[in-house]
Write an enzyme that holds these catalytic residues in place. Structure first.
Site, PDB file in Angstrom:
ATOM      1  NE  ARG A  67      -3.285  -7.991   3.786  1.00 36.93           N
ATOM      2  CZ  ARG A  67      -3.073  -6.702   3.551  1.00 36.93           C
ATOM      3  NH1 ARG A  67      -3.052  -6.242   2.308  1.00 36.93           N
ATOM      4  NH2 ARG A  67      -2.882  -5.860   4.537  1.00 36.93           N
ATOM      5  CB  VAL A 124       0.612 -10.101  -8.687  1.00 35.90           C
ATOM      6  CG1 VAL A 124       1.311  -9.604  -9.939  1.00 35.90           C
ATOM      7  CG2 VAL A 124      -0.904 -10.170  -8.902  1.00 35.90           C
ATOM      8  CG  ASP A 239      -1.322   2.793   3.029  1.00 36.57           C
ATOM      9  OD1 ASP A 239      -0.529   3.756   2.985  1.00 36.57           O
ATOM     10  OD2 ASP A 239      -1.076   1.753   3.672  1.00 36.57           O
ATOM     11  CG  ASN A 244       0.547  -0.116   0.444  1.00 36.57           C
ATOM     12  OD1 ASN A 244       1.106  -0.984   1.088  1.00 36.57           O
ATOM     13  ND2 ASN A 244      -0.070   0.905   1.009  1.00 36.57           N
ATOM     14  CG  ASP A 257      -1.648  -2.997   1.854  1.00 35.96           C
ATOM     15  OD1 ASP A 257      -2.049  -4.176   1.804  1.00 35.96           O
ATOM     16  OD2 ASP A 257      -0.569  -2.668   2.356  1.00 35.96           O
ATOM     17  CD  GLU A 259      -5.345  -1.762   6.532  1.00 41.69           C
ATOM     18  OE1 GLU A 259      -5.916  -2.731   7.045  1.00 41.69           O
ATOM     19  OE2 GLU A 259      -4.179  -1.430   6.796  1.00 41.69           O
TER      20      GLU A 259
END
Length: 370
Positions: A67, A124, A239, A244, A257, A259
């Site tokens: 990322r 994964v 999120d 996700n 995710d 963030e």
């Protein structure tokens, strides 16, 4: 599904990234090479993802995902990309919960190697409900599943939120306390700080652009609906949506995710889960398809969460409106990013740049859930 062609997701050269990644990997794992470097079609508009395998004299080969913070010169979706914060969040969740969080391998805070900070985690295998075209549309694995299979996925996905909220000790997540006024991470302070941060984000989005009367009306409506008792804050995924999550069959095997993680009341995550599904469902119906009207329904999400946690969700009109408002600010920024790259022109009414302006307006007026 959009007001313009799909926005560009990167301004970087994938081949150059692959070369630089291999050079960096050799400093962390001598003799290793990054092979099969690719950028997924679902690459986001915020931080970017690279997929690759590590080839090393000592097997086995490790499949990884990287990322990478957004290119600061590429009209970013968010003002700050705190990769250490995401990395630390994933470590905390892995340490304190049984959620399937990918193992994080390395954090690189120096922007030199790839042009921005990044972290590497194990990849994964599995499948993710698509965003484009969304899973509510015909022609994808989730839409084609049986009602029982979708029920299984829904139950498991709400279980992720229940376990996250219940299992992470508040003190382990205090580093996620948002800045702002207040004596600490108490319930009222946590929600006020969260909303204040969204106001600051909105002001950043419209700096130099037309402001959105609809978004500002939604902020005003939030004040009218403000909860009397927001509840104890917990670690929020941020999120929280099935797009996700990586699934094996219909069971979650990786939660991605982080963030937008923060301390906030439980309902902030729940509102986001409910509304982000409705966002896709409403668009699907508007384009003449039935979608998945019985999937992730608000009443079922609330009831299942209450059964799993003993906490009955409250003030959900506030929290679903807040989710739609937060999503509107992101959509407005993405639209202004398209304007920046010459992909769209600015309309006379800036509210029409928000893809779900109709449903947001209905929420502000109190008629959406009628």
């Amino acid at each position: 599904m959009a007001t313009a062609p799909r926005p560009r997701t990167t301004t970087r050269d994938p081949e150059e990234l692959a070369r630089r990644l291999t050079a960096w990997l050799g400093t962390r794992l001598p003799g290793a090479k990054a092979v099969g470097v690719s950028v997924p079609e679902s690459n986001g508009l915020s931080s970017e993802t690279l997929l690759f395998d590590i080839e090393h004299p000592r097997p086995p080969v490790v499949s990884c995902a990287l990322r990478l913070a957004a290119d600061p010169a590429a009209y970013t979706v968010f003002p700050v990309y705190d990769m250490p914060r995401q990395y630390r969040t994933m470590r905390v969740v892995a340490e304190h919960t049984d959620l399937p969080v990918p193992k994080v391998l390395w954090l690189e805070e120096d922007p030199g190697p790839l042009g921005a900070p990044f972290f590497v985690m194990e990849r994964v295998a599995g499948r993710v409900p698509p965003d484009v075209m969304p899973y509510t549309y015909q022609g994808n694995w989730l839409h084609a599943a049986s009602d029982a299979e979708r029920e299984r996925l829904e139950a498991a996905s709400i279980g992720l939120l229940a376990r996250l909220h219940d299992q992470v000790p508040l003190e382990a997540a205090e580093f996620l306390t948002l800045p702002g006024a207040g004596a600490g991470a108490g319930a009222g302070d946590a929600l006020r700080r969260h909303v204040t941060a969204q106001r600051a984000y909105y002001d950043w989005v419209v700096d130099g652009h037309a402001r959105s009367p609809l978004i500002e009306a939604a902020f005003d409506r939030l004040e009218d609906l403000w909860p009397d008792d927001p509840g104890t804050p917990v670690l929020n995924w941020g999120d929280a949506r099935i797009g996700n999550v990586v699934y094996d069959a219909f069971e979650p095997v990786a939660v991605l995710d982080w963030e937008m993680a923060a301390l906030a009341p439980r309902e902030v995550d729940l509102g986001w889960t409910v509304y982000l599904h409705r966002f896709f469902q409403d668009l699907t119906v508007a384009f003449g398809q039935r979608g998945l009207p019985d999937f992730l329904r608000r009443d079922r999400v609330e009831a299942r969460y209450a059964e799993l946690t003993g906490h009955t969700p409250r003030d959900m009109d506030f929290h679903t409106l807040y989710a739609a408002l937060r999503h509107a600010i992101v959509m407005l920024r993405i639209a202004y990013r398209q304007v920046h790259f010459g992909e769209v022109a600015v309309p006379a009414d800036p509210d029409t740049l928000i893809l779900h302006h109709g449903s947001l307006r209905a929420m502000v007026q109190g008629s959406y859930w009628d």
